[in-house]
Design a protein around this motif. Structure first.
Motif, mmCIF file in Angstrom:
data_model
loop_
_atom_site.group_PDB
_atom_site.id
_atom_site.type_symbol
_atom_site.label_atom_id
_atom_site.label_comp_id
_atom_site.label_asym_id
_atom_site.label_seq_id
_atom_site.Cartn_x
_atom_site.Cartn_y
_atom_site.Cartn_z
ATOM 1 N N LEU A 4 60.367 57.360 23.378
ATOM 2 C CA LEU A 4 59.656 58.420 22.660
ATOM 3 C C LEU A 4 58.149 58.220 22.724
ATOM 4 N N MET A 5 57.705 56.962 22.598
ATOM 5 C CA MET A 5 56.264 56.708 22.633
ATOM 6 C C MET A 5 55.692 57.030 24.012
ATOM 7 N N ALA A 6 56.451 56.685 25.055
ATOM 8 C CA ALA A 6 55.991 56.989 26.406
ATOM 9 C C ALA A 6 55.866 58.495 26.597
ATOM 10 N N TYR A 7 56.875 59.207 26.126
ATOM 11 C CA TYR A 7 56.841 60.663 26.273
ATOM 12 C C TYR A 7 55.721 61.259 25.428
ATOM 13 N N LEU A 8 55.520 60.654 24.261
ATOM 14 C CA LEU A 8 54.445 61.121 23.381
ATOM 15 C C LEU A 8 53.092 60.981 24.065
ATOM 16 N N SER A 9 52.892 59.855 24.758
ATOM 17 C CA SER A 9 51.606 59.658 25.441
ATOM 18 C C SER A 9 51.404 60.741 26.501
ATOM 19 N N TYR A 10 52.479 61.086 27.195
ATOM 20 C CA TYR A 10 52.385 62.130 28.211
ATOM 21 C C TYR A 10 52.007 63.470 27.587
ATOM 22 N N MET A 11 52.686 63.794 26.487
ATOM 23 C CA MET A 11 52.441 65.082 25.847
ATOM 24 C C MET A 11 51.060 65.119 25.177
ATOM 25 N N LEU A 12 50.622 63.971 24.657
ATOM 26 C CA LEU A 12 49.290 63.912 24.049
ATOM 27 C C LEU A 12 48.220 64.186 25.097
ATOM 28 N N ALA A 13 48.430 63.614 26.285
ATOM 29 C CA ALA A 13 47.474 63.856 27.365
ATOM 30 C C ALA A 13 47.440 65.334 27.715
ATOM 31 N N GLU A 14 48.613 65.962 27.731
ATOM 32 C CA GLU A 14 48.679 67.406 27.956
ATOM 33 C C GLU A 14 47.878 68.138 26.889
ATOM 34 N N LEU A 15 48.059 67.665 25.669
ATOM 35 C CA LEU A 15 47.417 68.308 24.517
ATOM 36 C C LEU A 15 45.904 68.314 24.668
ATOM 37 N N PHE A 16 45.369 67.188 25.136
ATOM 38 C CA PHE A 16 43.916 67.064 25.255
ATOM 39 C C PHE A 16 43.427 67.438 26.666
ATOM 40 N N TYR A 17 44.265 68.086 27.440
ATOM 41 C CA TYR A 17 43.930 68.519 28.804
ATOM 42 C C TYR A 17 43.486 67.359 29.691
ATOM 43 N N LEU A 18 44.119 66.204 29.493
ATOM 44 C CA LEU A 18 43.814 65.054 30.354
ATOM 45 C C LEU A 18 44.820 65.001 31.496
ATOM 46 N N SER A 19 44.719 63.956 32.317
ATOM 47 C CA SER A 19 45.697 63.776 33.383
ATOM 48 C C SER A 19 46.892 63.014 32.824
ATOM 49 N N ALA A 20 47.949 63.756 32.503
ATOM 50 C CA ALA A 20 49.117 63.165 31.857
ATOM 51 C C ALA A 20 49.779 62.123 32.748
ATOM 52 N N ILE A 21 49.686 62.312 34.056
ATOM 53 C CA ILE A 21 50.303 61.364 34.979
ATOM 54 C C ILE A 21 49.629 60.003 34.899
ATOM 55 N N LEU A 22 48.283 60.013 34.856
ATOM 56 C CA LEU A 22 47.552 58.758 34.701
ATOM 57 C C LEU A 22 47.913 58.089 33.381
ATOM 58 N N THR A 23 47.955 58.882 32.310
ATOM 59 C CA THR A 23 48.244 58.332 30.982
ATOM 60 C C THR A 23 49.596 57.648 30.952
ATOM 61 N N VAL A 24 50.613 58.351 31.422
ATOM 62 C CA VAL A 24 51.960 57.800 31.312
ATOM 63 C C VAL A 24 52.127 56.620 32.270
ATOM 64 N N PHE A 25 51.375 56.628 33.353
ATOM 65 C CA PHE A 25 51.405 55.497 34.278
ATOM 66 C C PHE A 25 50.865 54.236 33.605
ATOM 67 N N PHE A 26 49.705 54.357 32.953
ATOM 68 C CA PHE A 26 49.140 53.178 32.290
ATOM 69 C C PHE A 26 49.955 52.787 31.066
ATOM 70 N N CYS A 27 50.545 53.753 30.413
ATOM 71 C CA CYS A 27 51.435 53.451 29.293
ATOM 72 C C CYS A 27 52.608 52.606 29.795
ATOM 73 N N GLY A 28 53.141 52.961 30.948
ATOM 74 C CA GLY A 28 54.228 52.189 31.545
ATOM 75 C C GLY A 28 53.806 50.763 31.862
ATOM 76 N N ILE A 29 52.589 50.614 32.415
ATOM 77 C CA ILE A 29 52.093 49.279 32.744
ATOM 78 C C ILE A 29 51.979 48.417 31.489
ATOM 79 N N VAL A 30 51.353 48.977 30.444
ATOM 80 C CA VAL A 30 51.155 48.207 29.210
ATOM 81 C C VAL A 30 52.489 47.886 28.560
#
Lengths: 475, 475
Positions: A289-315
């Motif tokens: 859920l947290m990983a998906y949340l990071s993706y959706m949050l990035a969408e929310l702020f018009y960021l690059s969701a792919i980059l966000t979820v990628f780094f979330c995965g790394i961490v």
């Protein structure tokens, strides 16, 4: 409680009509199973793997549907960018981050950034200018300057999904991290490019606009990364703080006495109120859920969701994963890989089925030669665009490295150039978005662009896939 | 590639408007995380667990949304039976079958069948007749005979989802298998009842129609079970036949030579073409897809999908599970439990948010007393309806058992009676289906039925949940 399901489906508006949609879903799930089984059986074959199998099965199914529907439609589901970006892409990219070799990735960070940012820009310029040059000569008149720039962006986007299938990070860690890292950064660049095409006044490109573009890119890259890292760290903190895995078999006296009072329970029933605290379920659920949340949050702020979820995965793989129970570790490792695997197969099946989009092919059917020429030109431009940045940038990157192991030699440069050739579902999604309205178009040139994109995607995927079966997890 | 996401979402028609829907999704996923964390923290408390926490958080969020939207709407997502039946229910029921103690279940098979089939029928008759009797006296005039019968069916449906949370199969295997088994069979019965209400001419109920009903039920039960068992066996056969887990590190000479020819690869690159055959991903993916396929196939043939997926789960845990790799075993066990866990939390959060459906409450707001009376009558009828079959049928069942361990003593009968009291998301879905059109109604009596259903669901869930935290998996 199931009788009403068909009318419910129709009611909800998500699925078009009652029984037909249930049939489609059945067929689609059955095809997914078939892809896995047949892909496995064909593992020995040089030219096949699950992706190609899925593409082939998709194409065959498309033909069958085409014939049974009387040449009206070839798909079970209309290609929806929404489905792709909201449900299929996040697990694939998250899993890539989760399983990536972090050491290699960060060691080559600068090279990856150069390839992903500067390289994509070079490729974008070459493809755009080339398309403009050749297509104008071919009398494809209705395309605007925006369309040409969009073509540049569409065909500069390395498909990270396909790329993951071609390289194996355990065997070629340097190449894998270069090619995959480029694909991820590439995405952030594409966001900026697309934004630029649609919002900036490109007829007056000056240094101010260029600076704005660079600033925009830096902001997007840094904020997306920070968001992903924060989401990962937060999940690690929560799971560590709550000690999910350690709250086992706790008895509550209050509760027990209540049991006795309430129901005069005998000894056997005491265990009934024991607290197991199914910790693994909680931990895994929270990570997902947290990983998906990071993706959706990035969408929310018009960021690059792919980059966000990628780094979330790394961490998450670096911190959170070490705080959970042993069974959570095994489960997350394989569950994420499975989700990613199914999503990939899904995409290829989808693309295969969609490739026979009869509506577009019919529009361009009067000039089959033209479509072939356009596709060839685009393929050539892609090769040229990649060559124009891989070799010079590798040279520059090698200048900064001391150890010969970190240098990218010519053979590896060729592999990077060749591996990034593939265009996949991402290109398809962008092309549909630029050249159709809700998946439909009657404009000849727009239909031509769609069919050419399909041709390029199919061709590059099949050519690149001479036996590329690798694993993301080994057992 | 993310810029167009908002317009894509709007385009696809799945989500209502662009940015609002992304906000809603963010909020919803964040709330899910909060439910898990807060539910865990409140584990010590007698009255709380994840479900109640989710209900409470849903209610609170509903209030906040209600206030911020100026008393217009209380939900992020409109209650959709589609979402419930297609995405949330299958993993819950499949997991129940996957983790159920098979020995106990089959030992009590006849008792379960009696409870589920005959018992539900008795309860249905009592609730229908009772509602007809009392509501007519209360001047709720617009309800038709079909509505009364629907009320009977709605409030005879034991909610297997909630029930799973109250009983622990390791501590009280007999009770668990009785109550849960009843809930599953209950579903098949409800399908027949609903079909009957909608298609049979109930004013001329004779022995012919009754026989037809019985035959229909037998057909539905047997074919659903057979379909589930077949799907399970097929998955076991495929996985055994293909030896997914044993195809590791196979080298293909042809391929290797091709590598050398093609790219003059040196020794390092040989491994690049090794065949890992990520077997765990394939096995887990295949199990998930086949289970879902069985559910959708049952939908396709208008069978009881819940029964099918339940038996598919049983067969998979008994056969398929023993053919897969060790890591697949751990992964499936926990991944299925996690999916089921998240789906449950999702449902409770959803129901909590939906409970403040301002549109319906406003319609009935002129007579708050009436709503309370209706809810109380319904609760009374549910208790009466359950009592009318649990005690006589238990008596009958005990007559057939020789071992005192297999008999259901009075204490256990009380527990069965009490545990099946809960009405949950299934009742909500049916009520919405019967009394609203796409979630909306302006008819006073229909709105009254919806608000009463909500009251009964909330009340029965909270009352039954005096500290019922149990696990489906223990670590």
């Amino acid at each position: 409680m199931m009788i009403e399901i068909s009318s419910l489906l129709a009611k909800s508006g998500i699925l078009a009509s009652d029984h037909t949609s249930v049939v489609s879903m059945n067929l689609f799930v059955a095809l997914l199973c078939a892809c896995i089984v047949i892909g496995h059986l064909l593992e020995e074959s040089r030219w096949m793997n699950e992706s190609i199998t899925a593409l082939a099965i998709g194409l065959c199914t498309g033909v069958v549907i085409l014939l049974t529907s009387g040449w009206k439609s070839s798909h079970l589901l209309v290609f929806s960018e929404d489905l792709f970006f909201i449900y299929l892409l996040p697990p694939i990219i998250f899993n890539a981050g989760f399983q990536v070799k972090k050491k290699q990735f960060f060691r080559n960070f600068m090279t990856i950034m150069m390839f992903g940012a500067v390289g994509t820009l070079i490729s974008f310029i070459i493809v755009s200018l080339g398309a403009m040059h050749f297509f104008k000569k071919m009398n494809i008149g209705t395309l605007t300057i925006g369309d040409y720039l969009a073509i540049g962006a569409i065909f500069s986007a390395t498909d990270s999904v396909c790329t993951l299938q071609v390289l194996n990070q355990d065997e070629t860690p340097l190449l894998y991290s270069l090619v995959f890292g480029e694909g991820v950064v590439n995405d952030a660049t594409s966001v900026v490019l697309f934004n630029a095409i649609q919002s900036f006044d490109l007829s007056h490109l000056n240094s101010g606009v260029a600076l704005q573009l660079v600033g925009n890119f830096m902001y997007l890259f840094i904020s997306s990364t920070v968001l992903g890292v924060l989401a990962g760290l937060l999940s690690a903190y929560i799971i560590k703080k709550l000690y999910f895995g350690r709250l086992v078999y706790k008895l509550n006296a209050d509760e027990l006495s209540l049991c006795f009072l309430f129901m005069k329970l005998d000894g056997d029933y005491i265990n009934f109120y024991l607290n197991y605290g199914h910790s693994t379920d909680r931990e895994v659920a929270l990570m997902m859920l947290m990983a998906y949340l990071s993706y959706m949050l990035a969408e929310l702020f018009y960021l690059s969701a792919i980059l966000t979820v990628f780094f979330c995965g790394i961490v998450m793989s670096h911190y959170t994963w070490h705080n959970v129970t042993e069974s959570s570790r095994v489960t997350t490792k394989h569950a994420f890989a499975t989700l990613s695997f199914v999503a990939e197969i899904f995409i290829f099946l989808y693309v295969g089925m969609d490739a026979l989009d009869i509506e577009k092919w019919r529009v361009v059917s009067d000039s089959p030669g033209k479509s072939a020429v356009v596709s060839s030109i685009l393929l050539g431009l892609i090769l040229l665009g990649r060559a124009a940045f891989v070799f010079p940038l590798s040279f520059l990157s090698n200048l900064t490295k001391k150890s010969p192991y970190d240098k990218v030699d010519l053979k590896q440069q060729v592999t990077v150039w060749w591996a990034g050739l593939m265009r996949g579902a991402v290109s398809m999604a962008l092309a549909y978005n630029q050249f159709t309205s809700k998946g439909h178009t009657q404009l000849r040139d727009n239909a031509l662009m769609i069919t050419s994109t399909i041709t390029v995607v199919l061709f590059s995927t099949v050519v690149r896939h001479h036996k590329p079966l690798q694993s993301r997890t080994q057992d």
